[in-house]
Enzyme design. Structure first.
Site, PDB file in Angstrom:
ATOM      1  N   THR A  53      46.857 -28.880  -3.051  1.00  0.00           N
ATOM      2  CA  THR A  53      46.494 -27.787  -2.156  1.00  0.00           C
ATOM      3  C   THR A  53      47.327 -26.550  -2.422  1.00  0.00           C
ATOM      4  OG1 THR A  53      46.524 -27.117   0.187  1.00  0.00           O
ATOM      5  CG2 THR A  53      48.103 -28.778  -0.477  1.00  0.00           C
ATOM      6  N   ASP A  54      46.791 -25.388  -2.040  1.00  0.00           N
ATOM      7  CA  ASP A  54      47.556 -24.147  -2.147  1.00  0.00           C
ATOM      8  C   ASP A  54      48.665 -24.078  -1.097  1.00  0.00           C
ATOM      9  OD1 ASP A  54      45.938 -23.787   0.078  1.00  0.00           O
ATOM     10  OD2 ASP A  54      45.081 -21.884  -0.570  1.00  0.00           O
ATOM     11  N   GLU A  55      48.617 -24.946  -0.092  1.00  0.00           N
ATOM     12  CA  GLU A  55      49.602 -24.869   0.987  1.00  0.00           C
ATOM     13  C   GLU A  55      51.014 -25.225   0.519  1.00  0.00           C
ATOM     14  OE1 GLU A  55      48.562 -26.232   4.883  1.00  0.00           O
ATOM     15  OE2 GLU A  55      46.426 -26.216   4.420  1.00  0.00           O
ATOM     16  N   TYR A  58      52.450 -31.720   6.465  1.00  0.00           N
ATOM     17  CA  TYR A  58      51.371 -31.954   5.503  1.00  0.00           C
ATOM     18  C   TYR A  58      51.693 -31.333   4.157  1.00  0.00           C
ATOM     19  CZ  TYR A  58      47.159 -30.813   2.887  1.00  0.00           C
ATOM     20  OH  TYR A  58      46.255 -30.627   1.882  1.00  0.00           O
ATOM     21  N   LYS A  67      52.440 -33.052   0.400  1.00  0.00           N
ATOM     22  CA  LYS A  67      51.667 -32.763  -0.811  1.00  0.00           C
ATOM     23  C   LYS A  67      52.567 -32.171  -1.893  1.00  0.00           C
ATOM     24  CE  LYS A  67      47.887 -33.145  -1.604  1.00  0.00           C
ATOM     25  NZ  LYS A  67      47.171 -34.296  -2.255  1.00  0.00           N
TER      26      LYS A  67
END
Length: 354
Positions: free
Chosen positions: A133-135, A159, A163
């Site tokens: 993810t970009d997060e 989260y 990741k």
């Protein structure tokens, strides 16, 4: 030739499995634990299809993963399986650490043992593709350049931290052991089979039910939106042509504030499913923001375009219309996933935010 997909009954994973089997006859072994977000109804069209082998199981179960690898001899693993909802990670981070960190570690170790026993072309052609993810990159300011593959990691939620940890494990297993990996970091996906705790499906479901449309804070948090089948095509491109050890950012070139997403949904719903009580805009409700809410994400997807020739096929306008039409045509699917546990979750997350 076979591929092993983890998390293939979830939102992105099931779309990938369906897209894969629409485009080729290479079988898919689909490993999914079937937690609340995994749904076999997503794969109903594959019932009786010999190309799709579904196995209910946990990626943390090393013995099961090893058995699947030795039995089916896949040429690639595509790793979607993850806990993925930020709000849930705030309320209960432990499951995110187990699935996203321990689960990825277990897969990597099983894949390393399997790959080490391959020979010749089978060994050279094997790939472990990790979907992220970009997060993991943190939050951007209004004038900051979009995230590139060289951005430093700065996760801000349980989260995104889990990741980020899994991304680092994948990188380390390549650099330490030579495992042939690729990683993709995507922006916010939307489209069919999206579990209705996320922004777009939640707004559609609530609007049609005449319920409040809860907007965190001022609604000006910016995200880049990627139609899910475009994400699937990007992963196929990375599997086919991506360089081993590389990271590819995948985005839709669609930066929009959350409130504009909601307004776009309202316009479509007013057109396609008008309410007798007037525009769905009457249901917009601003609620207390969630803790540590990142202000802006944006993806620079020029590397995957330059190296692999990939660009999204959908604009936001075409993708969001397809999405709303799918939810309107699949109300039974929505009702079936809105279980008592789902309603309890909504109450827990939103009831105290008014």
């Amino acid at each position: 030739m076979t591929i092993l997909v983890t998390g293939g009954a979830g939102f992105i994973g099931s779309n990938f499995v369906l897209d894969w089997l629409r485009g080729c006859d290479e079988p898919v072994v689909n490993l999914d634990k079937l937690t609340y977000a995994g749904n076999l109804a997503n794969l109903q069209s594959l019932q009786g299809d010999a190309r799709h082998v579904f196995v209910q199981g946990d990626i943390c179960d090393r013995g099961l993963v090893e058995t699947l690898l030795t039995t089916h001899r896949p040429r690639a693993i595509v790793h979607f399986a993850a806990e993925s909802h930020v709000d849930r990670s705030i309320h209960g981070p432990g499951e995110f650490m187990r699935t996203n960190v321990e689960g990825t570690f277990t897969l990597l170790e099983a894949a390393r043992a399997y790959w080490s026993g391959l020979e010749g072309g089978a060994k050279g052609g094997f790939r472990f593709h990790h979907v992220s993810t970009d997060e993991v990159y943190g939050s951007l300011g209004p004038a900051d350049a979009p995230f590139s593959e060289t951005n430093a990691y700065a996760p801000n939620s349980p989260y995104s931290a889990s990741k980020a940890a899994s991304d680092h494990l994948v990188r380390a297993w390549h650099h330490t052991y030579g495992l042939p990996v690729t990683t993709s970091n995507c922006s916010n996906n939307y489209g069919p089979f999206h579990f209705p705790e996320k922004l777009i499906p939640l707004m559609i479901a609530n609007a049609l039910a005449g319920k409040a449309l809860p907007i965190y804070g001022d609604g000006l948090q910016v995200r880049d939106w990627l139609y899910v089948t475009d994400h699937c095509s990007a992963i196929r491109a990375v599997l086919e042509r991506g360089r081993v050890g590389e990271v590819y950012n995948v985005g839709g070139w669609n930066e929009m504030p959350n409130i504009e997403i909601v307004r776009a949904l309202i316009r479509l719903l007013d057109e396609l499913a008008p309410s007798a009580e007037g525009s769905y805009a009457r249901l917009i409700t601003y609620v207390t923001d969630r803790p540590g809410h990142d202000r802006r994400y944006a993806i620079d997807a020029r590397k995957i375009e330059r190296e692999l020739g990939w660009r999204p096929a959908e604009t936001f306008e075409t993708g969001i219309r397809k999405t709303v039409a799918w939810y309107l045509a699949n109300q039974e699917w929505v009702r079936n996933v809105q279980s008592g546990a789902y309603r309890e979750w909504l109450d827990k997350n939103y009831a105290q935010r008014a």
